[in-house]
Design an enzyme around this catalytic site. Structure first.
Site: not given
Ligand code: AP5
Length: 265
Positions: A41, A120, A159, A192, A203
């Site tokens: 994402k 979420r 990542r 991270r 997660r």
């Molecule tokens: P990346 O683009 O980083 O993936 P992502 O889907 O953004 O993954 P996240 O881990 O950031 O999502 P998340 O939802 O767990 O984290 P968030 O920060 O929102 O890609 C991943 C890897 O793959 C990278 O290395 C990239 O280069 C590679 N890649 C991408 N595309 C590729 C491809 N096509 N081919 C090969 N490689 C590829 O949340 C973190 C934490 O915050 C949560 O766990 C929670 O505790 C809290 N939180 C945040 N928002 C909320 C909410 N709304 N409610 C409650 N808790 C929340």
């Protein structure tokens, strides 16, 4: 080097000013990106931002930025939120919603937005809908990315993220030009804390339980766009962009024909 909005008003809160503001768009893109952790994402949000100019608003980035600040500047709610995050659990809805509501000017920005990691839960989605309805804002689309579990684990394990501009890399699939350094702002890349295997498991389970019901929620509203997150980031981006444009063209055509029908009556 690409100039990107530093998203200060989103990352630091409403008292901060963004360095550059997106050009006001005639019809701003207002998008939500859905999908399991690690599906890509954040990567797609960055590519979409470059093409659509709308700001990338990640709730995870806000929590991580707060976590890097001095301990004494963190409110009790923020300290608690960081604990949930480290374990891979969701931060409570009330804390997340207070943080997003405080930043509602970013949702109203005339350049549009790309929400990543929010909403979420159904409670968060309903709160967002209420706020957008009250402000007269309409969602352009909700993009749901899907990918097999095994591939997700590989993506998360490799990542690396820029500590300054938050650009996302992968050590083998999307490496930076210089190891350990961001291509855009030359910031340092880090791994991270929640990308450890035990947090990844929590997660992914949490996603299935709490977030996947949102797919149906948005499908019922007629705004869902489904994208298989396989192939290169550029391939996935092209698929996303093509589907978003097609959706917008269909909507404009529908409005034009409805207006013509009105005139004929
Ligand atoms: P990346 O683009 O980083 O993936 P992502 O889907 O953004 O993954 P996240 O881990 O950031 O999502 P998340 O939802 O767990 O984290 P968030 O920060 O929102 O890609 C991943 C890897 O793959 C990278 O290395 C990239 O280069 C590679 N890649 C991408 N595309 C590729 C491809 N096509 N081919 C090969 N490689 C590829 O949340 C973190 C934490 O915050 C949560 O766990 C929670 O505790 C809290 N939180 C945040 N928002 C909320 C909410 N709304 N409610 C409650 N808790 C929340």
């Amino acid at each position: 080097m690409t100039t990107m909005n530093n998203r200060a008003a989103w990352i630091e809160g409403p008292s901060a000013q963004c360095e550059t503001r997106p050009e006001p768009a005639l019809v701003p893109w207002r998008l939500i990106l859905l999908g399991a952790p690690g599906v890509g994402k954040g990567t797609q949000a960055e590519l979409l931002h470059r093409r659509l100019r709308a700001c990338h608003l990640s709730t995870g980035d806000v929590f991580r930025a707060a976590g890097t600040g001095a301990d004494c500047n963190q409110s009790p709610a923020m300290k608690e939120a960081l604990g949930y995050m480290r374990r891979g659990e969701l931060v409570p809805d009330t804390t997340v919603w207070a943080m997003v509501r405080e930043r509602k000017s970013c949702l109203k920005c005339s350049g549009g937005f790309i929400l990543d990691g929010f909403p979420r839960t159904l409670t968060q989605a309903e709160s967002l809908k209420e706020l957008m309805d009250a402000e007269g804002l309409k969602l352009s689309a909700v993009v749901n990315y899907s990918l097999p579990f095994k591939e997700i684990v590989t993506r998360l394990g490799g990542r690396r993220t820029c500590e300054k501009c938050k650009a996302v890399y992968h050590i083998t699939e999307r490496p930076p030009k210089e190891e350990g350094q961001c291509d855009h702002c030359l910031g340092k890349l880090f791994q991270r804390e929640d990308d450890r295997p035990e947090s990844i498991k929590v997660r992914l389970e949490t996603y299935e339980r709490s977030t996947s019901p949102l797919i149906e929620f948005y499908r019922n509203q007629g705004v869902l766009v489904e994208v298989a997150a396989v192939g290169t980031p550029d391939d996935i981006f092209e698929d996303t962009f093509t589907q978003l444009e097609a959706k917008r063209v269909r909507e404009v055509a529908y409005k034009v024909s409805a207006a013509q029908a009105d005139r004929c009556e």
